[in-house]
Design an enzyme around this catalytic site. Sequence first.
Site, PDB file in Angstrom:
ATOM      1  CE1 TYR A 126      -3.411   2.840   1.043  1.00  0.00           C
ATOM      2  CE2 TYR A 126      -1.987   3.207   2.934  1.00  0.00           C
ATOM      3  CZ  TYR A 126      -3.040   3.604   2.139  1.00  0.00           C
ATOM      4  OH  TYR A 126      -3.719   4.756   2.432  1.00  0.00           O
ATOM      5  CD1 TRP A 151      -2.271   6.068  12.295  1.00  0.00           C
ATOM      6  CD2 TRP A 151      -2.752   6.215  14.480  1.00  0.00           C
ATOM      7  NE1 TRP A 151      -1.308   5.388  12.996  1.00  0.00           N
ATOM      8  CE2 TRP A 151      -1.575   5.460  14.327  1.00  0.00           C
ATOM      9  CE3 TRP A 151      -3.231   6.451  15.757  1.00  0.00           C
ATOM     10  CZ2 TRP A 151      -0.876   4.931  15.419  1.00  0.00           C
ATOM     11  CZ3 TRP A 151      -2.530   5.922  16.853  1.00  0.00           C
ATOM     12  CH2 TRP A 151      -1.382   5.170  16.665  1.00  0.00           C
TER      13      TRP A 151
HETATM   14  N1  LIG Z   1      -8.329   5.673   6.333  1.00  0.00           N
HETATM   15  C1  LIG Z   1      -7.121   5.980   6.822  1.00  0.00           C
HETATM   16  O1  LIG Z   1      -6.808   5.719   7.994  1.00  0.00           O
HETATM   17  C2  LIG Z   1      -6.117   6.666   5.941  1.00  0.00           C
HETATM   18  C3  LIG Z   1      -4.820   6.857   6.437  1.00  0.00           C
HETATM   19  C4  LIG Z   1      -3.876   7.507   5.636  1.00  0.00           C
HETATM   20  C5  LIG Z   1      -4.228   7.959   4.381  1.00  0.00           C
HETATM   21  N2  LIG Z   1      -5.489   7.745   3.907  1.00  0.00           N
HETATM   22  C6  LIG Z   1      -5.809   8.240   2.570  1.00  0.00           C
HETATM   23  O2  LIG Z   1      -6.913   9.112   2.684  1.00  0.00           O
HETATM   24  C7  LIG Z   1      -7.693   9.060   1.485  1.00  0.00           C
HETATM   25  C8  LIG Z   1      -9.153   8.814   1.826  1.00  0.00           C
HETATM   26  O3  LIG Z   1      -9.233   7.605   2.554  1.00  0.00           O
HETATM   27  P1  LIG Z   1     -10.641   7.039   3.074  1.00  0.00           P
HETATM   28  O4  LIG Z   1     -10.359   6.371   4.372  1.00  0.00           O
HETATM   29  O5  LIG Z   1     -11.684   8.077   2.958  1.00  0.00           O
HETATM   30  O6  LIG Z   1     -10.882   5.903   1.981  1.00  0.00           O
HETATM   31  P2  LIG Z   1     -12.214   5.066   1.652  1.00  0.00           P
HETATM   32  O7  LIG Z   1     -13.253   5.304   2.680  1.00  0.00           O
HETATM   33  O8  LIG Z   1     -11.749   3.665   1.381  1.00  0.00           O
HETATM   34  O9  LIG Z   1     -12.715   5.735   0.300  1.00  0.00           O
HETATM   35  C9  LIG Z   1     -12.032   5.563  -0.903  1.00  0.00           C
HETATM   36  C10 LIG Z   1     -13.011   5.803  -2.011  1.00  0.00           C
HETATM   37  O10 LIG Z   1     -12.305   5.618  -3.253  1.00  0.00           O
HETATM   38  C11 LIG Z   1     -13.164   4.904  -4.129  1.00  0.00           C
HETATM   39  N3  LIG Z   1     -12.415   4.217  -5.168  1.00  0.00           N
HETATM   40  C12 LIG Z   1     -11.692   3.075  -5.065  1.00  0.00           C
HETATM   41  N4  LIG Z   1     -11.211   2.738  -6.266  1.00  0.00           N
HETATM   42  C13 LIG Z   1     -11.607   3.676  -7.148  1.00  0.00           C
HETATM   43  C14 LIG Z   1     -11.439   3.862  -8.548  1.00  0.00           C
HETATM   44  N5  LIG Z   1     -10.742   3.001  -9.298  1.00  0.00           N
HETATM   45  N6  LIG Z   1     -12.003   4.957  -9.138  1.00  0.00           N
HETATM   46  C15 LIG Z   1     -12.733   5.830  -8.391  1.00  0.00           C
HETATM   47  N7  LIG Z   1     -12.940   5.707  -7.068  1.00  0.00           N
HETATM   48  C16 LIG Z   1     -12.388   4.620  -6.457  1.00  0.00           C
HETATM   49  C17 LIG Z   1     -13.875   3.928  -3.215  1.00  0.00           C
HETATM   50  O11 LIG Z   1     -15.019   3.415  -3.852  1.00  0.00           O
HETATM   51  P3  LIG Z   1     -15.459   1.882  -3.542  1.00  0.00           P
HETATM   52  O12 LIG Z   1     -15.937   1.887  -2.129  1.00  0.00           O
HETATM   53  O13 LIG Z   1     -16.504   1.632  -4.564  1.00  0.00           O
HETATM   54  O14 LIG Z   1     -14.225   1.044  -3.705  1.00  0.00           O
HETATM   55  C18 LIG Z   1     -14.184   4.812  -2.013  1.00  0.00           C
HETATM   56  O15 LIG Z   1     -15.404   5.508  -2.169  1.00  0.00           O
HETATM   57  C19 LIG Z   1      -7.042   7.995   0.613  1.00  0.00           C
HETATM   58  O16 LIG Z   1      -6.143   8.617  -0.276  1.00  0.00           O
HETATM   59  C20 LIG Z   1      -6.231   7.160   1.605  1.00  0.00           C
HETATM   60  O17 LIG Z   1      -5.123   6.532   0.986  1.00  0.00           O
HETATM   61  C21 LIG Z   1      -6.444   7.115   4.654  1.00  0.00           C
END
Ligand SMILES: NC(=O)c1ccc[n+]([C@@H]2O[C@H](COP(=O)([O-])OP(=O)(O)OC[C@H]3O[C@@H](n4cnc5c(N)ncnc54)[C@H](OP(=O)(O)O)[C@@H]3O)[C@@H](O)[C@H]2O)c1
Length: 286
Positions: A126, A151
Amino acid sequence: MSRWLVVGCDGMLGQDLVAALGEKPGAHEVTAVDRDVLDIRDSDACLAAVADHDLVVNVAAWTAVDDAESHESAAFAVNAVGAANLARACSAAGARMVQVSTDYVFAGDATSPYAEDAPLAPRSAYGRTKAAGEWAVQALCPQSWIVRTAWLYGAHGPNFVKTMARLAAERDTVSVVDDQRGQPTWTVDLAAAIVRLVEAEAPFGTYHGTSAGETTWFGFAQAIFAELGLDPARVLPTTTDAFPRPAPRPAYSVLGHEAWRGAALDLLPSWRESLTRAIPLVAPTS
Ligand SMILES: NC(=O)c1ccc[n+]([C@@H]2O[C@H](COP(=O)([O-])OP(=O)(O)OC[C@H]3O[C@@H](n4cnc5c(N)ncnc54)[C@H](OP(=O)(O)O)[C@@H]3O)[C@@H](O)[C@H]2O)c1
């Protein structure tokens, strides 16, 4: 009025970002799309979707950290190629871009907060795919901000706060690792910070979008129990070794915030204060 395209709007951060923009009626024209409307792996679709926008915020990602270990090319297609497709489309449209990234781009073995320009050394699949996404965005769309977070928890997705609230109802005690340090960050705080960054026209570059302060998962869990009116002594400390996972977890994921200070922007609040405000929305008790 600037025209924003929020990509990944149905995710945990995406929903709070769209809500934050909705609190400023008339300030921005917002188009919000998720995978069903725009699959960012499709470069032609990205070109068409980004046209006529001034700003793209990419909060779409493959976020299944453990699954990425066995599906790295699929994660790369979203986190690196998808980010590159959007960055190329932004350049073509003359649009700016915000790319949300992660603490997992670092090795996680430091002893003081990572600076924005610290060398990337991801230890997980990742992390490698997200690091590749950062490089692609910087190379293809110089008018961009990389916002690394960590986080994350919020009302609109599975996360640690919800898991602790559920386990508290199911078990007498919960064992939580006390040897990984980081900065619990509420998606509402991060969404507001992203809007601030863009509206202030902060210098392009890399910013760390995490809460002030730091703790361990054990400390975070104890605070969650306290906020839920439960006895924090029901949370027991344990070690990472006791919870083997496919992807290695960083022991130290604390990120520094010099870039915010350099841009004279307000930092995100402290994780502990935000938890108090977040709990009724993220893990309501009634
Ligand atoms: N959550 C954490 O703790 C965390 C930590 C560090 C960084 N981040 C970063 O923060 C950002 C937001 O994270 P989050 O937790 O909000 O993520 P999330 O809830 O998993 O949301 C990601 C979204 O991206 C969509 N997606 C996946 N593949 C796609 C594609 N090919 N084309 C268009 N959309 C797509 C997903 O749709 P589906 O549900 O249909 O797959 C989902 O709606 C990301 O960049 C993540 O890497 C998150």
